[in-house]
Design a protein around this motif. Structure first.
Motif, PDB file in Angstrom:
ATOM      1  N   LYS A  82     -58.149  23.895  22.477  1.00  0.00           N
ATOM      2  CA  LYS A  82     -59.052  22.954  21.823  1.00  0.00           C
ATOM      3  C   LYS A  82     -58.231  21.884  21.123  1.00  0.00           C
ATOM      4  O   LYS A  82     -57.550  22.170  20.144  1.00  0.00           O
ATOM      5  CB  LYS A  82     -59.942  23.683  20.828  1.00  0.00           C
ATOM      6  CG  LYS A  82     -60.924  24.599  21.501  1.00  0.00           C
ATOM      7  CD  LYS A  82     -61.880  25.195  20.514  1.00  0.00           C
ATOM      8  CE  LYS A  82     -62.892  26.018  21.269  1.00  0.00           C
ATOM      9  NZ  LYS A  82     -62.996  27.358  20.833  1.00  0.00           N
ATOM     10  N   PRO A  83     -58.277  20.643  21.601  1.00  0.00           N
ATOM     11  CA  PRO A  83     -57.431  19.597  21.018  1.00  0.00           C
ATOM     12  C   PRO A  83     -57.746  19.285  19.554  1.00  0.00           C
ATOM     13  O   PRO A  83     -56.906  18.758  18.851  1.00  0.00           O
ATOM     14  CB  PRO A  83     -57.682  18.382  21.914  1.00  0.00           C
ATOM     15  CG  PRO A  83     -58.915  18.672  22.661  1.00  0.00           C
ATOM     16  CD  PRO A  83     -59.065  20.152  22.725  1.00  0.00           C
ATOM     17  N   THR A  84     -58.929  19.653  19.083  1.00  0.00           N
ATOM     18  CA  THR A  84     -59.246  19.403  17.674  1.00  0.00           C
ATOM     19  C   THR A  84     -58.339  20.215  16.754  1.00  0.00           C
ATOM     20  O   THR A  84     -58.207  19.905  15.578  1.00  0.00           O
ATOM     21  CB  THR A  84     -60.719  19.744  17.370  1.00  0.00           C
ATOM     22  OG1 THR A  84     -60.987  21.085  17.783  1.00  0.00           O
ATOM     23  CG2 THR A  84     -61.655  18.782  18.081  1.00  0.00           C
ATOM     24  N   ARG A  85     -57.677  21.219  17.284  1.00  0.00           N
ATOM     25  CA  ARG A  85     -56.741  22.013  16.473  1.00  0.00           C
ATOM     26  C   ARG A  85     -55.502  21.195  16.083  1.00  0.00           C
ATOM     27  O   ARG A  85     -54.713  21.624  15.257  1.00  0.00           O
ATOM     28  CB  ARG A  85     -56.319  23.269  17.220  1.00  0.00           C
ATOM     29  CG  ARG A  85     -57.481  24.200  17.466  1.00  0.00           C
ATOM     30  CD  ARG A  85     -57.012  25.501  18.081  1.00  0.00           C
ATOM     31  NE  ARG A  85     -58.111  26.244  18.633  1.00  0.00           N
ATOM     32  CZ  ARG A  85     -58.925  27.025  17.938  1.00  0.00           C
ATOM     33  NH1 ARG A  85     -58.761  27.153  16.660  1.00  0.00           N
ATOM     34  NH2 ARG A  85     -59.901  27.680  18.527  1.00  0.00           N
ATOM     35  N   ILE A 111     -56.630  15.121  30.254  1.00  0.00           N
ATOM     36  CA  ILE A 111     -56.725  16.059  29.129  1.00  0.00           C
ATOM     37  C   ILE A 111     -55.688  15.701  28.069  1.00  0.00           C
ATOM     38  O   ILE A 111     -55.982  15.675  26.872  1.00  0.00           O
ATOM     39  CB  ILE A 111     -56.555  17.513  29.618  1.00  0.00           C
ATOM     40  CG1 ILE A 111     -57.743  17.907  30.495  1.00  0.00           C
ATOM     41  CG2 ILE A 111     -56.398  18.466  28.447  1.00  0.00           C
ATOM     42  CD1 ILE A 111     -57.545  19.187  31.276  1.00  0.00           C
ATOM     43  N   ALA A 112     -54.471  15.407  28.489  1.00  0.00           N
ATOM     44  CA  ALA A 112     -53.405  15.050  27.547  1.00  0.00           C
ATOM     45  C   ALA A 112     -53.739  13.765  26.803  1.00  0.00           C
ATOM     46  O   ALA A 112     -53.468  13.648  25.595  1.00  0.00           O
ATOM     47  CB  ALA A 112     -52.077  14.919  28.292  1.00  0.00           C
ATOM     48  N   GLN A 113     -54.330  12.801  27.493  1.00  0.00           N
ATOM     49  CA  GLN A 113     -54.719  11.554  26.829  1.00  0.00           C
ATOM     50  C   GLN A 113     -55.785  11.812  25.765  1.00  0.00           C
ATOM     51  O   GLN A 113     -55.762  11.193  24.703  1.00  0.00           O
ATOM     52  CB  GLN A 113     -55.219  10.534  27.866  1.00  0.00           C
ATOM     53  CG  GLN A 113     -54.100   9.994  28.712  1.00  0.00           C
ATOM     54  CD  GLN A 113     -54.591   9.185  29.909  1.00  0.00           C
ATOM     55  OE1 GLN A 113     -55.655   9.451  30.470  1.00  0.00           O
ATOM     56  NE2 GLN A 113     -53.790   8.213  30.321  1.00  0.00           N
ATOM     57  N   LEU A 114     -56.676  12.742  26.011  1.00  0.00           N
ATOM     58  CA  LEU A 114     -57.669  13.135  25.019  1.00  0.00           C
ATOM     59  C   LEU A 114     -56.981  13.777  23.813  1.00  0.00           C
ATOM     60  O   LEU A 114     -57.301  13.468  22.663  1.00  0.00           O
ATOM     61  CB  LEU A 114     -58.689  14.098  25.639  1.00  0.00           C
ATOM     62  CG  LEU A 114     -59.709  14.691  24.683  1.00  0.00           C
ATOM     63  CD1 LEU A 114     -60.638  13.600  24.147  1.00  0.00           C
ATOM     64  CD2 LEU A 114     -60.526  15.779  25.371  1.00  0.00           C
ATOM     65  N   GLU A 115     -56.035  14.654  24.070  1.00  0.00           N
ATOM     66  CA  GLU A 115     -55.298  15.320  22.984  1.00  0.00           C
ATOM     67  C   GLU A 115     -54.620  14.313  22.065  1.00  0.00           C
ATOM     68  O   GLU A 115     -54.577  14.504  20.852  1.00  0.00           O
ATOM     69  CB  GLU A 115     -54.234  16.260  23.552  1.00  0.00           C
ATOM     70  CG  GLU A 115     -54.777  17.546  24.076  1.00  0.00           C
ATOM     71  CD  GLU A 115     -53.673  18.403  24.658  1.00  0.00           C
ATOM     72  OE1 GLU A 115     -52.657  18.646  23.975  1.00  0.00           O
ATOM     73  OE2 GLU A 115     -53.839  18.834  25.816  1.00  0.00           O
ATOM     74  N   GLU A 116     -54.072  13.256  22.636  1.00  0.00           N
ATOM     75  CA  GLU A 116     -53.375  12.241  21.843  1.00  0.00           C
ATOM     76  C   GLU A 116     -54.261  11.655  20.749  1.00  0.00           C
ATOM     77  O   GLU A 116     -53.765  11.266  19.696  1.00  0.00           O
ATOM     78  CB  GLU A 116     -52.900  11.083  22.731  1.00  0.00           C
ATOM     79  CG  GLU A 116     -51.678  11.360  23.532  1.00  0.00           C
ATOM     80  CD  GLU A 116     -51.253  10.131  24.307  1.00  0.00           C
ATOM     81  OE1 GLU A 116     -50.065   9.754  24.177  1.00  0.00           O
ATOM     82  OE2 GLU A 116     -52.072   9.548  25.049  1.00  0.00           O
ATOM     83  N   THR A 117     -55.560  11.614  20.981  1.00  0.00           N
ATOM     84  CA  THR A 117     -56.465  11.003  20.005  1.00  0.00           C
ATOM     85  C   THR A 117     -56.719  11.884  18.786  1.00  0.00           C
ATOM     86  O   THR A 117     -57.280  11.418  17.809  1.00  0.00           O
ATOM     87  CB  THR A 117     -57.819  10.640  20.654  1.00  0.00           C
ATOM     88  OG1 THR A 117     -58.493  11.841  21.047  1.00  0.00           O
ATOM     89  CG2 THR A 117     -57.624   9.728  21.850  1.00  0.00           C
ATOM     90  N   PHE A 118     -56.304  13.133  18.839  1.00  0.00           N
ATOM     91  CA  PHE A 118     -56.581  14.065  17.756  1.00  0.00           C
ATOM     92  C   PHE A 118     -55.430  14.255  16.776  1.00  0.00           C
ATOM     93  O   PHE A 118     -55.498  15.111  15.903  1.00  0.00           O
ATOM     94  CB  PHE A 118     -56.991  15.438  18.321  1.00  0.00           C
ATOM     95  CG  PHE A 118     -58.355  15.426  18.933  1.00  0.00           C
ATOM     96  CD1 PHE A 118     -59.489  15.530  18.139  1.00  0.00           C
ATOM     97  CD2 PHE A 118     -58.515  15.300  20.302  1.00  0.00           C
ATOM     98  CE1 PHE A 118     -60.749  15.509  18.700  1.00  0.00           C
ATOM     99  CE2 PHE A 118     -59.772  15.281  20.876  1.00  0.00           C
ATOM    100  CZ  PHE A 118     -60.894  15.384  20.072  1.00  0.00           C
ATOM    101  N   THR A 123     -46.888  11.341  19.686  1.00  0.00           N
ATOM    102  CA  THR A 123     -47.259  12.129  20.859  1.00  0.00           C
ATOM    103  C   THR A 123     -46.993  11.284  22.089  1.00  0.00           C
ATOM    104  O   THR A 123     -47.275  10.091  22.093  1.00  0.00           O
ATOM    105  CB  THR A 123     -48.754  12.516  20.797  1.00  0.00           C
ATOM    106  OG1 THR A 123     -49.001  13.211  19.573  1.00  0.00           O
ATOM    107  CG2 THR A 123     -49.143  13.404  21.958  1.00  0.00           C
ATOM    108  N   GLN A 124     -46.437  11.911  23.103  1.00  0.00           N
ATOM    109  CA  GLN A 124     -46.093  11.165  24.313  1.00  0.00           C
ATOM    110  C   GLN A 124     -46.377  12.040  25.530  1.00  0.00           C
ATOM    111  O   GLN A 124     -46.138  13.248  25.502  1.00  0.00           O
ATOM    112  CB  GLN A 124     -44.604  10.794  24.273  1.00  0.00           C
ATOM    113  CG  GLN A 124     -44.142   9.900  25.373  1.00  0.00           C
ATOM    114  CD  GLN A 124     -44.464   8.443  25.117  1.00  0.00           C
ATOM    115  OE1 GLN A 124     -44.546   8.010  23.988  1.00  0.00           O
ATOM    116  NE2 GLN A 124     -44.679   7.706  26.172  1.00  0.00           N
ATOM    117  N   ILE A 125     -46.872  11.421  26.584  1.00  0.00           N
ATOM    118  CA  ILE A 125     -47.133  12.110  27.853  1.00  0.00           C
ATOM    119  C   ILE A 125     -46.027  11.746  28.833  1.00  0.00           C
ATOM    120  O   ILE A 125     -45.641  10.581  28.939  1.00  0.00           O
ATOM    121  CB  ILE A 125     -48.505  11.693  28.419  1.00  0.00           C
ATOM    122  CG1 ILE A 125     -49.616  12.064  27.432  1.00  0.00           C
ATOM    123  CG2 ILE A 125     -48.755  12.349  29.779  1.00  0.00           C
ATOM    124  CD1 ILE A 125     -50.964  11.472  27.784  1.00  0.00           C
TER     125      ILE A 125
END
Length: 143
Positions: A82-85, A111-118, A123-125
């Motif tokens: 859960k990226p909100t973590r 999914i990784a791009q979504l994680e970056e917003t949290f 953070t880098q992909i």
């Protein structure tokens, strides 16, 4: 996308010198280096606070809340997270200086791009582990 300079490539090539220890725990395999961790979570695992306790303890043991480090998620498997973590992660891990995500397919990139917003932490992909390690070295050397 971040690319290593020729000088940093020498640093990446010497990464074996900074290797500390490999841990195989319930949720996956984690490679600890002087200033970064490469995590390979097992396929189908549910990565959450409870399942990650052992990993959190290993981070505290190795980095003692004082040594700057970067966590690199090497996404070779699909798992639940859960990226909100990632909200306020810097308060729980004050010496965590960055979060790198190595992806190998378009779905994981989304999914990784979504994680970056949290998260507000750097953070880098990446599409390969070498560039992620190079970036981790750069982030921790400036700390």
């Amino acid at each position: 996308m971040y690319f290593c300079s020729p000088i940093l490539l020498v640093v990446v090539n010497s990464v074996n010198k900074s290797f500390i220890k490999k841990y195989e725990i319930e949720i996956g395999t984690f490679y600890f280096y002087k200033n970064f961790v490469v995590g390979e979570v097992d396929s189908g695992a549910d990565l959450n606070f409870e399942s990650g306790k052992k990993l959190y303890n290993l981070l505290e043991i190795h980095f003692k809340n004082t040594i700057p480090y970067v966590y690199i998620s090497n996404r070779i498997n699909s798992y639940s997270f859960k990226p909100t973590r990632l909200y306020n992660v810097d308060k729980n891990f004050p010496n965590l200086k960055g979060y790198g995500i190595v992806i190998y397919d378009p779905t994981n990139k989304t999914i990784a791009q979504l994680e970056e917003t949290f998260t507000d932490m750097p953070t880098q992909i990446f599409d390969n582990l070498e560039d992620a390690i190079c970036w981790a070295k750069r982030i921790t050397s400036s700390s």
